[in-house]
Design a protein around this motif. Structure first.
Motif, PDB file in Angstrom:
ATOM      1  N   GLY A 110       0.903  -1.415   0.237  1.00 49.92           N
ATOM      2  CA  GLY A 110      -0.056  -0.334   0.297  1.00 49.92           C
ATOM      3  C   GLY A 110       1.036   1.451   0.141  1.00 49.92           C
ATOM      4  N   GLY A 111       0.818   2.030  -0.187  1.00 50.30           N
ATOM      5  CA  GLY A 111       0.861   3.850  -0.094  1.00 50.30           C
ATOM      6  C   GLY A 111       0.336   4.600  -0.886  1.00 50.30           C
ATOM      7  N   LEU A 112       1.172   5.525  -1.056  1.00 49.38           N
ATOM      8  CA  LEU A 112       0.591   6.768  -2.473  1.00 49.38           C
ATOM      9  C   LEU A 112       1.471   6.778  -3.264  1.00 49.38           C
ATOM     10  CD1 LEU A 112      -0.308  10.354  -2.324  1.00 49.38           C
ATOM     11  CD2 LEU A 112       1.032  10.214  -1.168  1.00 49.38           C
ATOM     12  N   VAL A 113       0.715   6.919  -4.693  1.00 49.40           N
ATOM     13  CA  VAL A 113       0.924   6.400  -6.045  1.00 49.40           C
ATOM     14  C   VAL A 113       0.281   7.428  -6.435  1.00 49.40           C
ATOM     15  CG1 VAL A 113       2.063   3.837  -5.638  1.00 49.40           C
ATOM     16  CG2 VAL A 113      -0.503   5.079  -6.589  1.00 49.40           C
ATOM     17  N   LEU A 122      -2.015  -8.975  -4.095  1.00 48.71           N
ATOM     18  CA  LEU A 122      -2.959  -8.576  -4.728  1.00 48.71           C
ATOM     19  C   LEU A 122      -2.160  -7.130  -5.921  1.00 48.71           C
ATOM     20  CD1 LEU A 122      -5.757  -7.918  -6.177  1.00 48.71           C
ATOM     21  CD2 LEU A 122      -5.985  -6.057  -4.414  1.00 48.71           C
ATOM     22  N   GLN A 123      -1.445  -7.272  -7.442  1.00 47.35           N
ATOM     23  CA  GLN A 123      -0.846  -6.924  -7.943  1.00 47.35           C
ATOM     24  C   GLN A 123      -2.118  -5.482  -9.082  1.00 47.35           C
ATOM     25  OE1 GLN A 123       2.136  -6.670  -8.472  1.00 47.35           O
ATOM     26  NE2 GLN A 123       2.035  -4.747  -9.443  1.00 47.35           N
ATOM     27  N   MET A 124      -2.174  -4.987  -8.429  1.00 45.29           N
ATOM     28  CA  MET A 124      -2.499  -3.602  -8.557  1.00 45.29           C
ATOM     29  C   MET A 124      -1.394  -2.908  -9.768  1.00 45.29           C
ATOM     30  SD  MET A 124      -4.235  -2.173  -5.246  1.00 45.29           S
ATOM     31  CE  MET A 124      -2.619  -2.165  -4.400  1.00 45.29           C
ATOM     32  N   ASN A 125      -2.459  -2.713 -11.161  1.00 44.00           N
ATOM     33  CA  ASN A 125      -1.296  -1.864 -12.591  1.00 44.00           C
ATOM     34  C   ASN A 125      -2.428  -0.922 -12.840  1.00 44.00           C
ATOM     35  OD1 ASN A 125       0.990  -3.684 -12.359  1.00 44.00           O
ATOM     36  ND2 ASN A 125      -0.237  -5.215 -13.725  1.00 44.00           N
ATOM     37  N   SER A 126      -1.749  -0.046 -13.909  1.00 49.33           N
ATOM     38  CA  SER A 126      -3.319   1.039 -13.901  1.00 49.33           C
ATOM     39  C   SER A 126      -3.688   1.517 -13.234  1.00 49.33           C
ATOM     40  CB  SER A 126      -3.639   0.799 -15.078  1.00 49.33           C
ATOM     41  OG  SER A 126      -2.215  -0.195 -16.305  1.00 49.33           O
ATOM     42  N   LEU A 127      -2.853   2.539 -12.125  1.00 48.77           N
ATOM     43  CA  LEU A 127      -4.043   2.445 -10.678  1.00 48.77           C
ATOM     44  C   LEU A 127      -4.588   4.055 -11.164  1.00 48.77           C
ATOM     45  CD1 LEU A 127      -2.228   1.582  -7.490  1.00 48.77           C
ATOM     46  CD2 LEU A 127      -4.470   0.807  -8.068  1.00 48.77           C
ATOM     47  N   LYS A 128      -5.947   4.239 -10.586  1.00 47.07           N
ATOM     48  CA  LYS A 128      -6.939   5.584 -10.804  1.00 47.07           C
ATOM     49  C   LYS A 128      -7.505   5.550  -9.358  1.00 47.07           C
ATOM     50  CE  LYS A 128      -9.457   3.086 -14.849  1.00 47.07           C
ATOM     51  NZ  LYS A 128     -10.708   2.973 -15.785  1.00 47.07           N
ATOM     52  N   PRO A 129      -7.154   7.156  -9.919  1.00 48.45           N
ATOM     53  CA  PRO A 129      -7.937   7.717  -8.720  1.00 48.45           C
ATOM     54  C   PRO A 129      -9.074   7.144  -7.937  1.00 48.45           C
ATOM     55  CG  PRO A 129      -6.772   9.685  -9.705  1.00 48.45           C
ATOM     56  CD  PRO A 129      -7.331   7.972 -10.774  1.00 48.45           C
ATOM     57  N   GLU A 130      -9.439   6.363  -8.640  1.00 48.89           N
ATOM     58  CA  GLU A 130     -10.885   5.779  -7.400  1.00 48.89           C
ATOM     59  C   GLU A 130     -10.602   4.925  -7.644  1.00 48.89           C
ATOM     60  OE1 GLU A 130     -10.700   7.004 -11.346  1.00 48.89           O
ATOM     61  OE2 GLU A 130     -11.575   6.380 -12.680  1.00 48.89           O
ATOM     62  N   GLN A 169      -3.522   1.034   3.823  1.00 45.59           N
ATOM     63  CA  GLN A 169      -4.295   2.996   2.562  1.00 45.59           C
ATOM     64  C   GLN A 169      -3.698   2.291   1.543  1.00 45.59           C
ATOM     65  OE1 GLN A 169      -6.653   5.684   3.855  1.00 45.59           O
ATOM     66  NE2 GLN A 169      -6.720   5.206   1.430  1.00 45.59           N
ATOM     67  N   VAL A 170      -4.832   2.324   0.453  1.00 50.50           N
ATOM     68  CA  VAL A 170      -3.916   2.868  -1.131  1.00 50.50           C
ATOM     69  C   VAL A 170      -4.465   4.390  -1.583  1.00 50.50           C
ATOM     70  CG1 VAL A 170      -4.209   2.052  -3.283  1.00 50.50           C
ATOM     71  CG2 VAL A 170      -3.225   0.668  -1.520  1.00 50.50           C
ATOM     72  N   ILE A 171      -4.075   5.185  -2.198  1.00 51.65           N
ATOM     73  CA  ILE A 171      -4.007   6.717  -2.734  1.00 51.65           C
ATOM     74  C   ILE A 171      -3.192   6.824  -3.421  1.00 51.65           C
ATOM     75  CG2 ILE A 171      -3.948   8.962  -2.164  1.00 51.65           C
ATOM     76  CD1 ILE A 171      -3.508   8.336   1.023  1.00 51.65           C
ATOM     77  N   VAL A 172      -4.202   6.812  -4.395  1.00 45.88           N
ATOM     78  CA  VAL A 172      -3.054   7.099  -5.636  1.00 45.88           C
ATOM     79  C   VAL A 172      -4.229   8.923  -6.149  1.00 45.88           C
ATOM     80  CG1 VAL A 172      -4.447   6.126  -7.929  1.00 45.88           C
ATOM     81  CG2 VAL A 172      -4.319   4.902  -6.607  1.00 45.88           C
ATOM     82  N   SER A 173      -3.156   9.482  -6.355  1.00 45.28           N
ATOM     83  CA  SER A 173      -3.675  10.884  -7.290  1.00 45.28           C
ATOM     84  C   SER A 173      -3.008  10.404  -8.314  1.00 45.28           C
ATOM     85  CB  SER A 173      -1.867  11.432  -6.479  1.00 45.28           C
ATOM     86  OG  SER A 173      -0.803  11.381  -7.028  1.00 45.28           O
ATOM     87  N   SER A 174      -4.001  11.920  -9.274  1.00 46.91           N
ATOM     88  CA  SER A 174      -3.996  12.583 -10.268  1.00 46.91           C
ATOM     89  C   SER A 174      -3.282  13.073 -10.734  1.00 46.91           C
ATOM     90  CB  SER A 174      -5.442  12.581 -10.188  1.00 46.91           C
ATOM     91  OG  SER A 174      -6.450  14.125  -9.401  1.00 46.91           O
TER      92      SER A 174
END
Length: 124
Positions: A9-12, A81-89, A119-124
């Protein structure tokens, strides 16, 4: 009892990738179906992905299909859980969960054991 300890997790930024891990103890891991859920502020806990105890069957929510991949390593008692192409949503607290009964359910009510959340935070 099953204990689930999450990491990752973290901020990306949008478009980045992130990996979550969830290590289980207290019960034979290969006897557990595993799932990932997420919960955004003020919203319900939503299904993300699930994988059968052998790893032979896995499926995702439509919202993450083609971007997220669930996998497991029974020798390491860990689900990923591998998460690619992360979106703000995709921003949310992510939880792993374990279900000792057969079903691979999308409902959080079917899962008896939960990780602490990350927590996972995806910034735009």
């Amino acid at each position: 009892q099953v204990q689930l300890v999450q990491s990752g997790g973290g901020l990306v930024q949008a478009g980045d990738s992130l990996s979550l891990s969830c290590k289980a103890s207290g019960r034979t891991f290969s006897n557990l179906d595993m799932g990932w859920f997420r919960q955004a502020p003020g919203k319900e806990r939503d299904f993300v992905a699930a994988i059968s105890r052998s790893g032979a069957i896995a499926y995702n929510a439509d919202s993450v299909k083609g971007r997220f991949t669930i996998s497991r390593d029974n020798a390491k008692n860990t689900v990923y859980l591998q998460m690619n192409s992360l979106k703000p949503e995709d921003t949310a607290v992510y939880f792993c969960a374990a279900d000792p009964t057969w079903g691979l359910s999308r409902s959080p009510n079917a899962y008896d054991y939960w990780g602490q959340g990350t927590q996972v935070i995806v910034s735009s």
